[in-house]
Design a protein around this motif. Structure first.
Motif, PDB file in Angstrom:
ATOM      1  N   GLU A  31       0.835  -1.201   0.000  1.00 40.54           N
ATOM      2  CA  GLU A  31       0.000   0.000   0.000  1.00 40.54           C
ATOM      3  C   GLU A  31       0.872   1.255   0.000  1.00 40.54           C
ATOM      4  O   GLU A  31       2.067   1.207   0.294  1.00 40.54           O
ATOM      5  CB  GLU A  31      -0.969  -0.050   1.177  1.00 40.54           C
ATOM      6  CG  GLU A  31      -2.006  -1.160   0.987  1.00 40.54           C
ATOM      7  CD  GLU A  31      -2.929  -1.364   2.180  1.00 40.54           C
ATOM      8  OE1 GLU A  31      -2.770  -0.650   3.188  1.00 40.54           O
ATOM      9  OE2 GLU A  31      -3.799  -2.253   2.113  1.00 40.54           O
ATOM     10  N   THR A  90      -9.272  -0.354   1.762  1.00 35.31           N
ATOM     11  CA  THR A  90      -8.254  -0.121   0.736  1.00 35.31           C
ATOM     12  C   THR A  90      -8.567  -0.870  -0.559  1.00 35.31           C
ATOM     13  O   THR A  90      -7.772  -0.834  -1.492  1.00 35.31           O
ATOM     14  CB  THR A  90      -6.858  -0.550   1.241  1.00 35.31           C
ATOM     15  OG1 THR A  90      -6.884  -1.946   1.575  1.00 35.31           O
ATOM     16  CG2 THR A  90      -6.462   0.257   2.468  1.00 35.31           C
ATOM     17  N   HIS A 100      -3.021  -4.244  -5.924  1.00 35.69           N
ATOM     18  CA  HIS A 100      -2.019  -4.644  -4.939  1.00 35.69           C
ATOM     19  C   HIS A 100      -1.059  -5.667  -5.539  1.00 35.69           C
ATOM     20  O   HIS A 100       0.161  -5.577  -5.346  1.00 35.69           O
ATOM     21  CB  HIS A 100      -2.697  -5.249  -3.702  1.00 35.69           C
ATOM     22  CG  HIS A 100      -3.277  -4.248  -2.757  1.00 35.69           C
ATOM     23  ND1 HIS A 100      -4.411  -3.532  -3.038  1.00 35.69           N
ATOM     24  CD2 HIS A 100      -2.883  -3.859  -1.508  1.00 35.69           C
ATOM     25  CE1 HIS A 100      -4.696  -2.733  -2.009  1.00 35.69           C
ATOM     26  NE2 HIS A 100      -3.786  -2.909  -1.067  1.00 35.69           N
TER      27      HIS A 100
END
Length: 294
Positions: A31, A90, A100
């Motif tokens: 992240e 997220t 991701h």
């Protein structure tokens, strides 16, 4: 879809406190705060060219990932009956391909390409695999999202790495500018806030790299590395790098917050804001290093 759902349900059946912690750590490792921390340390303090190559591959992959998401518009498995999703805060935007996974693959593929070390390659492969699986375990992506995240991450990172080497060695700055044209066309076509921001990141890197390479030219590796010196040079280097990092990360944060709270929130200003932030990180911070003799 039934096969993909079965795969997600299989990973959900493995749920435990230990695995929850492990896969949350893996997913958090890709992240923005962690990636910014790692790339700025590499770029500002360890090796400028390595940092530039990693950053170029990252922002390029982020832009491509965001563009594909906004074209395909695939829904996530979040909310599907029988699937319990974690860390959904997220997991924003569309599902295909996994951001991701592609980010982790880009970062670690860049590291593997740069260092060409067996153990680093093994560690990188494990983390790439683990991050992808974490997105399935957490119930925020379909298997196809992760598979293409791996594939796109590897393919585009190899392309961006080779292209960066060509531009950097031959000083073909115009090639970088021309590269932005297809990304700009996609921005016009998809008209998406998330893609506009990603395009701003890429634009900021391209402009910042050109300005830094032509006019600032800060150094991370000593030009006199073969010179024997019995002073406390190593300690001074560590202190210098700590000062560099603190100066860079604090001022970068201030620039980001200042622009965030003073600029209107729309596509045009979002593009300008993200362009300025990355431009500042790539060439503004190194300019401060020159001013403060760091």
């Amino acid at each position: 879809m039934d096969i993909q759902l079965s795969i997600l349900q299989f990973f959900q059946s493995l749920r435990s406190g230990v695995l929850d912690t492990l896969f949350l750590i893996l997913t958090i490792s890709t992240e923005i705060p962690v990636i910014v921390l790692l790339t700025t340390i590499m770029y500002w303090c360890i090796n400028k060219k390595y940092g530039q190559k990693i950053l170029f591959s990252l922002v390029g992959n982020v832009a491509i990932n965001s563009g594909i998401k906004d074209v395909i518009k695939a829904k996530r498995p979040i909310g599907i009956e029988g699937i319990t999703s974690q860390r959904v805060s997220t997991a924003t935007g569309y599902s295909f391909p996994s951001g991701h996974t592609q980010t982790a693959t880009s970062f670690w593929t860049s590291i593997i390409i740069i260092f060409k070390n067996t153990w680093i390659s093994i560690i990188g492969a494990i983390i790439i695999l683990g991050v992808g699986i974490s997105r399935l375990y957490l119930g925020v992506h379909w298997p196809i999202d992760v598979i293409f995240g791996w594939g796109f991450g590897i393919i585009f990172t190899v392309i961006f790495s080779k292209f960066f080497d060509y531009v950097d060695n031959e000083k073909k700055y115009l090639s970088l500018i021309l590269m932005l044209i297809p990304f700009a066309l996609v921005a016009f076509l998809v008209n998406s806030s998330s893609y506009i921001k990603s395009f701003g990141l890429l634009t900021g890197f391209v402009l910042g790299y050109i300005v830094e390479d032509r006019y600032i030219q800060f150094e991370t590796v000593s030009k006199n590395k073969n010179k024997i010196n019995f002073s406390n040079k190593k300690d001074n280097k560590i202190a210098k790098n700590i000062c560099r990092f603190l100066l860079g990360i604090i001022t970068l944060g201030l620039v980001y917050l200042g622009l965030k709270y003073t600029m209107p929130s729309n596509n045009l200003f979002d593009y300008i804001r993200y362009t300025i932030v990355v431009f500042y990180g790539v060439c503004g911070v190194p300019f401060l290093f020159k001013i403060f003799k760091l």
